[in-house]
Design a protein around this motif. Structure first.
Motif, PDB file in Angstrom:
ATOM      1  N   ARG A 109      -3.216   0.672  -0.773  1.00 18.85           N
ATOM      2  CA  ARG A 109      -3.994   0.915   0.443  1.00 18.85           C
ATOM      3  C   ARG A 109      -5.418   1.260   0.040  1.00 18.85           C
ATOM      4  NH1 ARG A 109      -1.938   7.050   1.518  1.00 18.85           N
ATOM      5  NH2 ARG A 109      -3.608   8.042   0.308  1.00 18.85           N
ATOM      6  N   LYS A 110      -6.346   0.970   0.946  1.00 13.21           N
ATOM      7  CA  LYS A 110      -7.737   1.338   0.755  1.00 13.21           C
ATOM      8  C   LYS A 110      -8.243   1.972   2.048  1.00 13.21           C
ATOM      9  CE  LYS A 110      -8.624  -2.333  -2.598  1.00 13.21           C
ATOM     10  NZ  LYS A 110      -8.610  -1.375  -3.728  1.00 13.21           N
ATOM     11  N   PRO A 111      -9.109   2.983   1.937  1.00 11.39           N
ATOM     12  CA  PRO A 111      -9.584   3.664   3.150  1.00 11.39           C
ATOM     13  C   PRO A 111     -10.149   2.720   4.201  1.00 11.39           C
ATOM     14  CG  PRO A 111     -10.219   4.912   1.207  1.00 11.39           C
ATOM     15  CD  PRO A 111      -9.609   3.630   0.713  1.00 11.39           C
ATOM     16  N   HIS A 112     -10.805   1.621   3.779  1.00 13.65           N
ATOM     17  CA  HIS A 112     -11.372   0.723   4.788  1.00 13.65           C
ATOM     18  C   HIS A 112     -10.306  -0.107   5.501  1.00 13.65           C
ATOM     19  CE1 HIS A 112     -11.540  -2.033   1.160  1.00 13.65           C
ATOM     20  NE2 HIS A 112     -10.930  -2.799   2.052  1.00 13.65           N
ATOM     21  N   ASP A 113      -9.020  -0.033   5.039  1.00 11.58           N
ATOM     22  CA  ASP A 113      -7.948  -0.712   5.769  1.00 11.58           C
ATOM     23  C   ASP A 113      -7.813  -0.131   7.175  1.00 11.58           C
ATOM     24  OD1 ASP A 113      -7.439  -2.272   3.562  1.00 11.58           O
ATOM     25  OD2 ASP A 113      -5.789  -1.033   2.846  1.00 11.58           O
ATOM     26  N   ASP A 114      -8.005   1.187   7.306  1.00 10.76           N
ATOM     27  CA  ASP A 114      -7.963   1.860   8.603  1.00 10.76           C
ATOM     28  C   ASP A 114      -8.755   3.153   8.468  1.00 10.76           C
ATOM     29  OD1 ASP A 114      -7.398   3.183  10.997  1.00 10.76           O
ATOM     30  OD2 ASP A 114      -5.368   2.381  11.108  1.00 10.76           O
ATOM     31  N   GLU A 115     -10.032   3.096   8.764  1.00 13.01           N
ATOM     32  CA  GLU A 115     -10.914   4.247   8.569  1.00 13.01           C
ATOM     33  C   GLU A 115     -10.455   5.465   9.371  1.00 13.01           C
ATOM     34  OE1 GLU A 115     -13.426   5.154   6.787  1.00 13.01           O
ATOM     35  OE2 GLU A 115     -13.827   3.329   5.649  1.00 13.01           O
ATOM     36  N   ARG A 116      -9.910   5.235  10.553  1.00 13.36           N
ATOM     37  CA  ARG A 116      -9.487   6.357  11.394  1.00 13.36           C
ATOM     38  C   ARG A 116      -8.388   7.172  10.736  1.00 13.36           C
ATOM     39  NH1 ARG A 116      -5.447   7.064  15.306  1.00 13.36           N
ATOM     40  NH2 ARG A 116      -4.697   4.972  14.805  1.00 13.36           N
ATOM     41  N   VAL A 117      -7.468   6.504  10.038  1.00 14.61           N
ATOM     42  CA  VAL A 117      -6.323   7.169   9.435  1.00 14.61           C
ATOM     43  C   VAL A 117      -6.594   7.576   7.999  1.00 14.61           C
ATOM     44  CG1 VAL A 117      -3.895   6.912   8.817  1.00 14.61           C
ATOM     45  CG2 VAL A 117      -4.761   5.867  10.920  1.00 14.61           C
ATOM     46  N   LEU A 118      -7.228   6.703   7.225  1.00 12.93           N
ATOM     47  CA  LEU A 118      -7.315   6.878   5.773  1.00 12.93           C
ATOM     48  C   LEU A 118      -8.663   7.404   5.313  1.00 12.93           C
ATOM     49  CD1 LEU A 118      -5.530   3.543   4.749  1.00 12.93           C
ATOM     50  CD2 LEU A 118      -4.523   5.829   4.978  1.00 12.93           C
ATOM     51  N   HIS A 119      -9.552   7.768   6.225  1.00 16.60           N
ATOM     52  CA  HIS A 119     -10.878   8.257   5.858  1.00 16.60           C
ATOM     53  C   HIS A 119     -10.757   9.453   4.914  1.00 16.60           C
ATOM     54  CE1 HIS A 119     -15.104   9.175   6.100  1.00 16.60           C
ATOM     55  NE2 HIS A 119     -14.850  10.394   6.558  1.00 16.60           N
ATOM     56  N   GLY A 120     -11.396   9.338   3.752  1.00 15.82           N
ATOM     57  CA  GLY A 120     -11.397  10.432   2.793  1.00 15.82           C
ATOM     58  C   GLY A 120     -10.237  10.436   1.830  1.00 15.82           C
ATOM     59  N   LEU A 121      -9.233   9.593   2.054  1.00 12.84           N
ATOM     60  CA  LEU A 121      -8.079   9.555   1.168  1.00 12.84           C
ATOM     61  C   LEU A 121      -8.331   8.610  -0.012  1.00 12.84           C
ATOM     62  CD1 LEU A 121      -5.111   9.495   3.716  1.00 12.84           C
ATOM     63  CD2 LEU A 121      -6.290  11.459   2.703  1.00 12.84           C
ATOM     64  N   THR A 122      -7.594   8.818  -1.073  1.00 11.87           N
ATOM     65  CA  THR A 122      -7.774   8.043  -2.294  1.00 11.87           C
ATOM     66  C   THR A 122      -7.192   6.643  -2.137  1.00 11.87           C
ATOM     67  OG1 THR A 122      -7.604  10.065  -3.602  1.00 11.87           O
ATOM     68  CG2 THR A 122      -7.288   7.983  -4.773  1.00 11.87           C
ATOM     69  N   SER A 123      -7.910   5.654  -2.662  1.00 11.72           N
ATOM     70  CA  SER A 123      -7.380   4.288  -2.693  1.00 11.72           C
ATOM     71  C   SER A 123      -6.204   4.225  -3.667  1.00 11.72           C
ATOM     72  CB  SER A 123      -8.453   3.295  -3.137  1.00 11.72           C
ATOM     73  OG  SER A 123      -9.491   3.209  -2.191  1.00 11.72           O
ATOM     74  N   ILE A 124      -5.194   3.420  -3.304  1.00  7.86           N
ATOM     75  CA  ILE A 124      -4.053   3.158  -4.178  1.00  7.86           C
ATOM     76  C   ILE A 124      -3.987   1.652  -4.365  1.00  7.86           C
ATOM     77  CG2 ILE A 124      -1.566   3.410  -4.528  1.00  7.86           C
ATOM     78  CD1 ILE A 124      -1.652   5.684  -2.448  1.00  7.86           C
ATOM     79  N   GLY A 125      -4.193   1.207  -5.582  1.00  6.93           N
ATOM     80  CA  GLY A 125      -4.193  -0.221  -5.835  1.00  6.93           C
ATOM     81  C   GLY A 125      -2.796  -0.805  -5.790  1.00  6.93           C
ATOM     82  N   GLY A 126      -2.711  -2.089  -5.496  1.00  6.78           N
ATOM     83  CA  GLY A 126      -1.430  -2.768  -5.597  1.00  6.78           C
ATOM     84  C   GLY A 126      -0.941  -2.757  -7.043  1.00  6.78           C
ATOM     85  N   THR A 127       0.344  -2.761  -7.242  1.00  3.18           N
ATOM     86  CA  THR A 127       0.887  -2.636  -8.579  1.00  3.18           C
ATOM     87  C   THR A 127       2.172  -3.446  -8.713  1.00  3.18           C
ATOM     88  OG1 THR A 127       1.508  -1.035 -10.307  1.00  3.18           O
ATOM     89  CG2 THR A 127       2.281  -0.596  -8.068  1.00  3.18           C
ATOM     90  N   ILE A 128       2.639  -3.578  -9.939  1.00  3.72           N
ATOM     91  CA  ILE A 128       3.942  -4.168 -10.232  1.00  3.72           C
ATOM     92  C   ILE A 128       4.817  -3.087 -10.838  1.00  3.72           C
ATOM     93  CG2 ILE A 128       5.219  -5.932 -11.501  1.00  3.72           C
ATOM     94  CD1 ILE A 128       3.434  -7.130  -9.436  1.00  3.72           C
ATOM     95  N   GLU A 129       5.882  -2.726 -10.142  1.00  6.22           N
ATOM     96  CA  GLU A 129       6.846  -1.765 -10.685  1.00  6.22           C
ATOM     97  C   GLU A 129       7.891  -2.522 -11.500  1.00  6.22           C
ATOM     98  OE1 GLU A 129       6.549   0.822  -6.555  1.00  6.22           O
ATOM     99  OE2 GLU A 129       8.469   0.014  -7.220  1.00  6.22           O
ATOM    100  N   MET A 130       8.316  -1.938 -12.606  1.00  2.70           N
ATOM    101  CA  MET A 130       9.295  -2.587 -13.469  1.00  2.70           C
ATOM    102  C   MET A 130      10.457  -1.652 -13.756  1.00  2.70           C
ATOM    103  SD  MET A 130       6.932  -4.772 -16.129  1.00  2.70           S
ATOM    104  CE  MET A 130       5.950  -3.358 -16.644  1.00  2.70           C
ATOM    105  N   GLY A 131      11.633  -2.236 -13.847  1.00  2.00           N
ATOM    106  CA  GLY A 131      12.836  -1.452 -14.111  1.00  2.00           C
ATOM    107  C   GLY A 131      14.045  -2.351 -14.199  1.00  2.00           C
ATOM    108  N   GLY A 132      15.132  -1.936 -13.557  1.00  2.00           N
ATOM    109  CA  GLY A 132      16.353  -2.710 -13.637  1.00  2.00           C
ATOM    110  C   GLY A 132      17.212  -2.566 -12.400  1.00  2.00           C
ATOM    111  N   TYR A 133      18.273  -3.356 -12.360  1.00  2.00           N
ATOM    112  CA  TYR A 133      19.196  -3.299 -11.228  1.00  2.00           C
ATOM    113  C   TYR A 133      20.620  -3.450 -11.731  1.00  2.00           C
ATOM    114  CZ  TYR A 133      20.196  -8.307 -11.472  1.00  2.00           C
ATOM    115  OH  TYR A 133      20.626  -9.543 -11.882  1.00  2.00           O
TER     116      TYR A 133
END
Length: 204
Positions: free
Chosen positions: A41-65
């Protein structure tokens, strides 16, 4: 979405479950590697909700099933960790689904539950004191635990011997510290709905 299969290794990729590589299986039990894309998520995705919050970049999680199939009922657990310093947490999904064939359509449906560590929960639902001064909500620390429960439904329809049309629907209800977050309580909803449409091409 695409599949690759051989007698020893099975690979599948789609935008919901990410990449799966089956490393071992018998008639009922299978286990393997999992890599799942997680949107940020990025604050400019929704300024009303995310204003001032830290950006979280997209990522790839790895593990097993690990998956267990008994007749037309399958249960599985998938655990994945963010290794790219975005949310830095561990996420575990557990689900049970029933498979039913109707003509050319294969239907799957059943319940799921997701748990996550504090790092994941606090990244998406927490507000630290510095962020609170800008965002307008009080500080909030989200602890690890159950994030959501819900149900999933999918339908795969074979269009040709190589191409399959897939429809996916997911309803989830946020629980615990995720539901209590001011981000959810003040601006959002604990009810989460996802719908997807995919084409699968088999390479073999």
């Amino acid at each position: 979405s695409s599949d690759v299969c051989s007698s020893d290794l099975w690979l599948n990729f789609d935008t919901v479950d990410g990449l799966r590589a089956r490393l071992w299986s018998d008639d009922r039990l299978s286990l393997g590697f999992a890599a799942i894309p997680r949107f940020g998520r990025k604050p400019h995705d929704d300024e009303r909700v995310l204003h001032g919050l830290t950006s979280i970049g997209g990522t790839i999680e790895m593990g097993g099933y690990v998956a267990l199939r008994l007749g037309n009922i399958t249960s599985e657990i998938v655990a994945t960790q963010d290794f790219f310093n975005q949310h830095r947490g561990l996420v575990t999904d557990a689900r049970i689904f029933v498979t039913h064939q109707i003509g050319q359509a294969e239907l799957q449906f059943g319940p799921m539950i997701r748990g996550a560590t504090q790092r994941y929960m606090n990244a998406f639902y927490g507000i630290n004191p510095v962020q609170a001064q800008v965002n307008g909500n009080g500080p909030y620390r989200a602890n690890g635990g159950i994030e959501r429960v819900g149900t999933e439904f999918s339908a795969d329809v074979a269009l040709t011997s190589s191409i399959t049309l897939s429809v996916f629907m997911d309803y989830g209800r946020l629980l615990g510290d995720a539901d209590r977050s001011p981000i959810v309580r003040r601006y959002g909803s604990p009810n989460q709905i996802y719908v997807g449409l995919f084409l699968t091409y088999r390479l073999y």
